[in-house]
Scaffold this active site. Sequence first.
Site, PDB file in Angstrom:
ATOM      1  N   GLU A 277       2.726  -1.586  -6.024  1.00  0.00           N
ATOM      2  CA  GLU A 277       2.989  -3.022  -6.200  1.00  0.00           C
ATOM      3  C   GLU A 277       3.130  -3.388  -7.679  1.00  0.00           C
ATOM      4  OE1 GLU A 277       3.804  -4.936  -3.742  1.00  0.00           O
ATOM      5  OE2 GLU A 277       3.349  -3.363  -2.296  1.00  0.00           O
ATOM      6  N   HIS A 280       6.573  -2.610  -8.837  1.00  0.00           N
ATOM      7  CA  HIS A 280       7.556  -3.673  -8.569  1.00  0.00           C
ATOM      8  C   HIS A 280       7.514  -4.716  -9.684  1.00  0.00           C
ATOM      9  CE1 HIS A 280       9.146  -2.599  -4.729  1.00  0.00           C
ATOM     10  NE2 HIS A 280       7.980  -2.615  -4.111  1.00  0.00           N
ATOM     11  N   GLU A 354      12.293   0.268  -4.040  1.00  0.00           N
ATOM     12  CA  GLU A 354      11.121   0.937  -3.466  1.00  0.00           C
ATOM     13  C   GLU A 354      10.922   2.308  -4.097  1.00  0.00           C
ATOM     14  OE1 GLU A 354       8.855  -0.457  -1.685  1.00  0.00           O
ATOM     15  OE2 GLU A 354      10.035  -2.297  -1.631  1.00  0.00           O
TER      16      GLU A 354
HETATM   17 ZN    ZN Z   1       7.410  -1.855  -2.229  1.00  0.00          ZN
END
Ligand code: ZN
Length: 410
Positions: A277, A280, A354
Site C-alpha cells: 500500500e 502505491h 499493482e
Molecule cells: Zn494494490
Amino acid sequence: MTPQYLFYIIITILCVNFLKDQVLSFLNAQHFNDAFPEELNDVYEEKDYLKSQAYKKTNYKLSVLSSSFSIVVTVLFFFLNGFALLDAYVREWTSNEILQTLYFVGILIIGSSLLTSPFSYYKTFVIEEKFGFNKMTKTLFFTDLIKSGLLTVILGGGILALITYFYQQTGSSFWMYTWLLIALFSVVMNLFYTSLIVPLFNKQTLLEAGELKTALEKYSTENGFQLDNIFVIDGSKRSTKANAYFSGLGPKKRIVLYDTLLNDLNTEEIVAVFAHEVGHFKKKHILYNFFITTLLTGCTLYILSLLIANPILAASLKIDIPSFHIGLIVFSILYSPISEFTGLVMHSVSRKFEYQADNYAKTTSNPEALITSLKKLSKNSLSNLTPHKATVFMYYSHPTLKQRINNLRK
Ligand SMILES: [Zn+2]
C-alpha cells in the site's frame, strides 16, 4: 440517419455487450476444473479446492441468470416504449426541467435496483452464507440498502440537479462547468470519504499500540513514509473476506486495515501488505488515477455536449420533445463501447500499478511474506486461481495470483 435506425443501433449495442460478457464468462468457466499451476499447489487443500470450484460454479450460474434477466427486461422496456411513457408521466407531474430530470432518472434507478436487489439478497444470504463468508444480518442488509439509497438521492440527486441547471443556463458549454463540478467533487470525496462516508457504514478505530503497530511504525520510519493514521475497520460485520486500502490526499491520507486481515495474517505478512500500500503512495498512483479519470471525464462530457441537443436522440425513443434526461440515457448507451475500451485501458494501467506496488514491497519488506499473505487472502476468499486470459485482460484490476508470485520471485 433515421430515428428508427438509431433505435436499432442502441438495441445492437446492448445485445452485443451482453453477448460479449456471456462469451467471456463462458470461456472463464471452462477453466474452473484446471489443475493448479505449480507455484500455487500449496494454496488450497483438496477439500478447499473442491469448495472453491463449487463456489465459482454457483456464482457463475447466478450471474448468467441475473444478466439474462436484466437484458430481457431492458430490451423489452425499449420495445414497449418505456422511456416515452415515463417521459410523458414526468411531464404531467411538473413543468420544471430540473425536477423532470430528477424524477425521470430517479424512477429508472429505483426500478432497476428493485429488479437487482433480489439477486444481491440471494448472493449474500444464500451463496455467501452457504460458503461461510457472510456475517451480515438481514437488518444490516436492509439498513445498508436504505443508507446507500439516501446517499444516492442526496449526492447523486444534488449533482444531477446542478448539471441540469448548467445545461439550462449555458447550453452546450455546460460540459465545462460540469467537468469542474465533478473534479471538485472527487477531490472532496478523496479528502473526506473515510471521515464522512465510511462511518455511515463501518466503525473505524485507531490501531492499538502493540507488536503490529511498532512494526508498522518501524517500517514507515525506515522508508521515509509519514504515517499518522492507521485505522482498523470492522469489515467482519459483513464478510469474512479481508482487505486493506489507502485513501485520502495530503494530510488526510490514511491506511485502513480490515479487522479480518489482522485475524488471518501474522505481523510480518501485514507489514508486507502495508508495504504494498505504501508502494502505491510512493509511486503516486492515487494522483495518476485522479488525473486520468478527470481527463476521461472531460472528454466524455465534451462528446456529450456535441450530441445532447440533437433531436434524433429523443426521436429514436419515439419522444417528440428533446430533453436533457433523454439525451443522457441515449448517450450513455451509444458511448458504452467507448467506455468499455477506456475501462480496458484503465484496468491494464491498474495491473501495471499493482506490479509497481509489489516491486516496492519486494525491495522494502519480505517478499516471501507478501507471497504467503496473498496466498492466504486468495484461499480465504476462494478466489479463482485459473482465470481465462481474456477475462484477466478485460476485467482484472490486479494481476492473477500466479503472475504476482512469479513477479515477486523474479
Ligand atoms: Zn494494490
